[in-house]
Design an enzyme around this catalytic site. Sequence first.
Site, mmCIF file in Angstrom:
data_model
loop_
_atom_site.group_PDB
_atom_site.id
_atom_site.type_symbol
_atom_site.label_atom_id
_atom_site.label_comp_id
_atom_site.label_asym_id
_atom_site.label_seq_id
_atom_site.Cartn_x
_atom_site.Cartn_y
_atom_site.Cartn_z
ATOM 1 N N LYS A 135 0.843 -1.201 0.000
ATOM 2 C CA LYS A 135 0.000 0.000 0.000
ATOM 3 C C LYS A 135 0.877 1.250 0.000
ATOM 4 C CE LYS A 135 -3.832 -2.369 2.203
ATOM 5 N NZ LYS A 135 -4.446 -2.852 3.426
ATOM 6 N N GLN A 163 -5.082 -1.890 9.512
ATOM 7 C CA GLN A 163 -4.923 -3.201 8.878
ATOM 8 C C GLN A 163 -5.547 -4.291 9.761
ATOM 9 O OE1 GLN A 163 -3.800 -3.708 5.786
ATOM 10 N NE2 GLN A 163 -4.091 -5.909 5.942
ATOM 11 N N ASP A 204 -11.470 2.584 3.895
ATOM 12 C CA ASP A 204 -11.734 1.143 3.777
ATOM 13 C C ASP A 204 -13.229 0.855 3.629
ATOM 14 O OD1 ASP A 204 -9.884 -0.925 3.668
ATOM 15 O OD2 ASP A 204 -9.307 -0.713 5.764
HETATM 16 N N1 GUN Z 1 -7.085 -7.206 5.835
HETATM 17 C C1 GUN Z 1 -7.375 -7.942 4.737
HETATM 18 N N2 GUN Z 1 -7.973 -7.168 3.802
HETATM 19 C C2 GUN Z 1 -8.056 -5.929 4.327
HETATM 20 C C3 GUN Z 1 -8.555 -4.691 3.833
HETATM 21 O O1 GUN Z 1 -9.087 -4.567 2.724
HETATM 22 N N3 GUN Z 1 -8.448 -3.632 4.673
HETATM 23 C C4 GUN Z 1 -7.899 -3.737 5.920
HETATM 24 N N4 GUN Z 1 -7.852 -2.641 6.665
HETATM 25 N N5 GUN Z 1 -7.416 -4.863 6.390
HETATM 26 C C5 GUN Z 1 -7.499 -5.953 5.605
#
Ligand code: GUN
Length: 292
Positions: free
Chosen positions: A53, A97, A120
């Site tokens: 990211k 996350q 998100d």
């Molecule tokens: N863990 C697995 N996929 C995601 C996601 O799309 N966003 C976040 N914040 N954590 C994750």
Amino acid sequence: MKTKILSGREVSKFYKNKIRENILDLKKKGIIPGLAVVLVGDDPASKIYVNSKSRTCSKLGIFSKTLPYPNKITQVELITVIEKLNKDKQINGILVQMPLPLHIDEFEIINRILPEKDVDGFHPENLGKLVIGKESFVSCTPAGILAILKYYNISVEGKHVVIIGRSNIVGKPLLNLLYQKNDFGNATVTICHSKTKNLSKITSQADILIVAAGNPNMITVDMIKEGSVIIDVGINRIKDKSTKKGYRIVGDVDFEGVKNKVSAITPVPGGVGPMTITMLMQNTLEATLRTI
Ligand code: GUN
């Protein structure tokens, strides 16, 4: 029938170019989008995602900061972190996350993120808006699936879309996107999950089958309708001694087995996967645009 391979890499490139251009325009006005990524603990998969990211942010001109915390951080301390980011003018998007350690209440943490910084799309306000058809931040994987379908002009209107998986991140938001009364909705949607009986009877009626079960190669050729469109959300690591790493990545669909029966299919890797981060970048850009 020639099967169309729906390339998430291609769609992702298309979107990233547009995002980069938009960010350049913002920069001329002195505005730089900012994303904060909160990482708790040392889960190797989470670290890989978070690094990826932040790399994508720097390629597109988004300011990003990763805030790593030890596994033992308390709920109260983590809430303090979120509240500081909520007030930080440099930060337009906040991502925590997942998964979080078990002693932390994920819902409570998500609930503390300002909805306008919730890139998100996990906050209940954004999910609620999605249900009633109001503009909101949409969870990145469902948004990426929609972007792939739009890019390849695959309309869902009047189609029977079957989704396997009822997670808050993929299945539930997707369901709510696809049946909406709007230009890219109007599908008839069925949700299947681990307790669904006669799964193959339902999947074989799908015009569009979206599989987010996390179960390697669970969808086989006998379970699908001729000419259907298959979207494979699965990213599963399976042992493979013939590769250098000793494993390979496969989806939830037996790609080789089904590919000659379907009209279009996303590959794994290179299908839905690349879209998730791209949609996060898109949401961060949107969050920034909404502040001006
Ligand atoms: N863990 C697995 N996929 C995601 C996601 O799309 N966003 C976040 N914040 N954590 C994750």
